[in-house]
Write a protein that holds these residues in place. Structure first.
Motif, short mmCIF file in Angstrom:
data_model
loop_
_atom_site.label_atom_id
_atom_site.label_comp_id
_atom_site.label_asym_id
_atom_site.label_seq_id
_atom_site.Cartn_x
_atom_site.Cartn_y
_atom_site.Cartn_z
N GLN A 1 0.78 -1.40 -0.03
CA GLN A 1 0.12 -0.06 0.07
C GLN A 1 0.92 1.20 0.03
OE1 GLN A 1 -2.91 0.82 3.26
NE2 GLN A 1 -4.13 1.54 1.73
N ASP A 2 0.66 2.26 -0.98
CA ASP A 2 1.42 3.34 -1.13
C ASP A 2 0.66 4.40 -0.43
OD1 ASP A 2 0.03 3.77 -3.51
OD2 ASP A 2 2.08 5.00 -4.16
N PHE A 3 1.34 5.81 -0.30
CA PHE A 3 0.60 6.93 0.09
C PHE A 3 1.01 7.94 -1.03
CE2 PHE A 3 0.75 3.90 3.31
CZ PHE A 3 -0.58 3.92 4.07
N LYS A 4 0.18 8.47 -1.48
CA LYS A 4 0.56 9.41 -2.61
C LYS A 4 0.37 10.99 -2.00
CE LYS A 4 -0.60 7.34 -6.68
NZ LYS A 4 -1.43 6.07 -6.60
N ARG A 5 -0.45 10.92 -0.95
CA ARG A 5 -0.65 12.56 -0.51
C ARG A 5 0.59 13.12 0.26
NH1 ARG A 5 -6.22 13.44 -1.12
NH2 ARG A 5 -5.97 15.57 -0.43
N MET B 1 4.14 -5.61 -14.44
CA MET B 1 2.95 -4.82 -14.62
C MET B 1 2.55 -4.43 -13.30
SD MET B 1 -0.85 -5.75 -16.23
CE MET B 1 -0.37 -5.39 -18.15
N TYR B 2 2.11 -3.18 -13.19
CA TYR B 2 1.55 -2.60 -11.80
C TYR B 2 0.30 -2.33 -11.76
CZ TYR B 2 1.23 1.48 -8.61
OH TYR B 2 1.15 2.27 -7.45
N GLY B 3 -0.51 -2.99 -10.92
CA GLY B 3 -2.17 -2.77 -10.86
C GLY B 3 -2.35 -1.78 -9.74
N ILE C 1 -3.39 1.04 -14.51
CA ILE C 1 -2.28 0.10 -14.79
C ILE C 1 -1.07 0.82 -15.14
CG2 ILE C 1 -1.48 -1.88 -16.18
CD1 ILE C 1 -4.11 -2.62 -14.62
N ASN C 2 -0.04 0.59 -14.55
CA ASN C 2 1.31 0.94 -15.19
C ASN C 2 2.09 -0.12 -15.60
OD1 ASN C 2 0.59 3.21 -13.98
ND2 ASN C 2 1.27 2.97 -12.06
N CYS C 3 3.25 0.28 -16.35
CA CYS C 3 3.88 -0.61 -17.26
C CYS C 3 5.37 -0.79 -16.67
CB CYS C 3 4.04 -0.10 -18.78
SG CYS C 3 4.62 1.44 -18.84
N ARG C 4 5.46 -0.75 -15.46
CA ARG C 4 6.57 -0.99 -14.69
C ARG C 4 6.43 -1.15 -13.20
NH1 ARG C 4 5.31 3.63 -11.85
NH2 ARG C 4 3.83 4.87 -12.66
N PHE C 5 7.59 -1.17 -12.41
CA PHE C 5 7.68 -1.21 -11.24
C PHE C 5 6.93 0.11 -10.52
CE2 PHE C 5 11.01 -4.47 -11.01
CZ PHE C 5 10.34 -5.48 -10.20
N GLY C 6 6.29 0.32 -9.43
CA GLY C 6 6.00 1.29 -8.65
C GLY C 6 7.05 2.03 -8.28
N ASP C 7 7.13 3.32 -7.82
CA ASP C 7 8.02 4.02 -7.03
C ASP C 7 7.26 4.38 -5.75
OD1 ASP C 7 9.94 5.40 -5.73
OD2 ASP C 7 10.76 6.11 -7.65
N PRO C 8 7.22 4.29 -4.72
CA PRO C 8 8.12 3.55 -3.93
C PRO C 8 7.75 2.03 -3.88
CG PRO C 8 6.57 4.47 -2.49
CD PRO C 8 6.31 4.83 -3.67
N GLU C 9 6.85 1.27 -4.49
CA GLU C 9 6.62 -0.21 -4.35
C GLU C 9 7.90 -1.00 -4.74
OE1 GLU C 9 4.58 2.16 -5.69
OE2 GLU C 9 2.28 1.41 -5.26
N ALA C 10 8.52 -0.54 -5.60
CA ALA C 10 9.47 -1.52 -6.15
C ALA C 10 10.46 -1.69 -4.75
CB ALA C 10 10.42 -0.65 -7.12
N THR D 1 1.27 13.61 -4.57
CA THR D 1 2.91 13.61 -4.90
C THR D 1 3.29 12.06 -5.73
OG1 THR D 1 3.63 12.21 -3.05
CG2 THR D 1 3.50 14.61 -2.69
N GLY D 2 4.50 11.98 -6.13
CA GLY D 2 5.03 10.60 -6.77
C GLY D 2 4.72 9.41 -5.65
N GLY D 3 4.63 9.84 -4.49
CA GLY D 3 4.37 8.75 -3.28
C GLY D 3 5.51 9.08 -2.27
N1 GLY Z 1 3.50 4.51 -6.47
C1 GLY Z 1 2.76 5.07 -7.45
C2 GLY Z 1 3.41 4.85 -8.96
O1 GLY Z 1 4.77 4.39 -8.97
O2 GLY Z 1 2.97 5.14 -10.07
#
Ligand code: GLY
Ligand code: AMP
Length: 443
Positions: free
Chosen positions: A218-222, A278-280, A294-303, A232-234
């Motif tokens: 779980q990420d936090f964008k705010r 793939m990032y859902g 859907i994103n086409c890569r790792f998430g940042d910060p989730e990676a 924000t980007g996270g």
């Molecule tokens: N954590 C959101 C993103 O990577 O798009």
């Protein structure tokens, strides 16, 4: 055999670099600014626009085929066709081709695909190019809604009713602005029903057919505590030792995984075979998981959450993706992770403490049992300075989430300067609130 071209400059790419290096790779990095973490573990690096396909094409490593494969971190080069260019040069790449990266590049494409194949997890959505039609439609729309520019806005163009605006008229005004000013670049806007629930991230590796799920995050964008302030980007993220989330069980996980499997299958049927990560981004609602994007890569910060506990060899996984047969044995340790970003004061506003010196005590962070990943900093004469973006992240790791959180907090204390972090992320009070909110919704 394992010279890897790594594309990207953020903490996500630092985490990828570290995992590849651990797997025996030699890193050749291209990054638009010097990430000291990546630079340190690379054989060689080049500072330049890693999003530019023509720039990367002209690199000596690419022209003279001095590398074995490429790992592409961010979405922008993928959407522009970086993987296609590299393949044309005889260099295989981890990351989807342009015709598949469109799943992130166009929210309209993604929604239409799910519709066409009747995939579970859809939301009610409507696309407009004409502002009169938009206005007429919204005049009669009586549910809370969300406004999204079609195209990429780095998550910052999305307006949620009750969050970014309260009155319908304000929403109409913004949606018209998206059309008039071509926010997102396409002169198109999507109106979606507003989903209620808890957001979560599920990332998978796929060779186009087989799909291997990673631990939930779980990420936090705010920007501010209590999920207030600008997107924000996270600002941070967490994952649990059982690879689920406190408000989510195995059945929810399987439903979410199945949605991604069906999307990947649909992409293949469309002649857009999707290979890579793939990032859902989901919302867990009272009626199950729904796709937000859907994103086409790792998430940042989730990676950073998942790669920090990956026990399988990322170099092997990369080759398996390239060769079209990923292994069913994907191992992550049963460790909880808490990522907290350190950002310059004022991050997310016009008034950022940019160019300010940071004192990073790396050995102390390590001693706490935490990891450190660099994002965007300037390094001059051995000193580290902030930019206007996220500076670096610490990751607390422990068998238990609250212990991991405490470790991340202790690590934060070893970075000094005009910086800010969200201390509420993964604290007991926050997670207990989420559990009771979800239980209430599901009643
Ligand atoms: N954590 C959101 C993103 O990577 O798009
Ligand atoms: P996106 O760029 O699509 O990820 O949207 C950014 C943020 O807006 C998401 O992380 C959600 O918090 C929120 N959001 C997007 N779509 C919806 C929706 N349909 N319902 C509720 N919130 C949403």
């Amino acid at each position: 055999m394992n010279k890897v071209l790594l594309i990207g400059a953020g903490a996500r790419e630092h985490a990828i670099a570290k995992a590849l290096k651990k797997g025996g790779a030699k890193i050749y990095a291209v990054m638009k600014h010097k990430n000291p973490g990546i630079a340190r573990i690379s054989e060689e690096y080049v500072i330049g626009d890693h999003n530019s396909v023509s720039f990367v094409k002209e690199l000596d490593w690419v022209r003279n085929k001095k590398i074995d494969f490429a790992f592409i971190g961010p979405e922008e080069p993928l959407i522009k066709g970086m993987a296609d260019m590299l393949q044309e040069q005889g260099i295989p790449a981890v990351g989807p081709n342009k015709n598949a990266a469109i799943i992130e590049g166009s929210k309209e494409f993604m929604r239409n695909l799910m519709q066409k194949y009747g995939i579970e997890g859809r939301v009610d959505y409507h696309v407009f190019t004409d502002s009169r039609e938009l206005e007429e439609f919204l005049a009669d729309y009586n549910k809370p809604f969300v406004i999204k520019p079609v195209g990429i806005t780095g998550g910052k163009g999305v307006w949620v009713m009750g969050d970014h605006f309260t009155r319908k008229e304000e929403g109409i005004k913004y949606a018209k602005k998206v059309l008039d000013e071509k926010i997102g670049g396409e002169g198109k806007v999507i109106i979606e029903e507003k989903l209620l629930g808890e957001e979560f991230t599920l990332q998978v590796f796929t060779d186009g057919k087989r799909v291997m799920g990673m631990p939930l995050v779980q990420d936090f964008k705010r920007a501010y505590e209590g999920d207030k302030g600008p997107n924000t980007g996270g600002m941070g993220s967490y994952s649990m030792e059982n690879h689920l989330l406190p408000f989510m069980d195995k059945e929810d996980y399987e439903r979410a995984l199945n949605i991604l499997k069906r999307i990947i299958e649909a992409m293949r049927k469309e002649g857009r075979e999707y290979r890579g990560v793939m990032y859902g981004q989901f919302m867990l609602t009272a009626s199950g998981p729904k796709i937000i994007e859907i994103n086409c890569r790792f998430g940042d910060p989730e990676a950073m959450n998942v790669l920090s506990i990956l026990e399988s060899n990322l170099v092997d996984i990369a080759w398996d993706i390239i060769n079209g047969h990923i292994s069913e044995n994907l191992e992550f340790s049963n460790t909880a992770t808490v990522v907290k970003y350190i950002v310059p004061e004022g991050y997310g506003t016009q008034n950022v403490a940019k160019g300010v010196e940071l004192n990073v005590r790396e050995e102390r962070i390590e001693k706490e049992g935490a990891l450190l990943y660099y994002a965007s900093v300037d390094e001059r004469a051995g000193q580290i300075y902030t930019t206007s973006s996220r500076a670096l992240a610490v990751v607390g790791l422990a068998p238990d989430i609250y212990e991991a959180e405490a470790i991340a907090e202790r690590a934060l204390a070893h970075v000094q300067g005009k910086v800010y972090s969200r201390h509420d992320i993964a604290k007991r009070e926050m997670l207990e609130k989420k559990i009771s909110k979800m239980a209430e919704l599901r009643k």
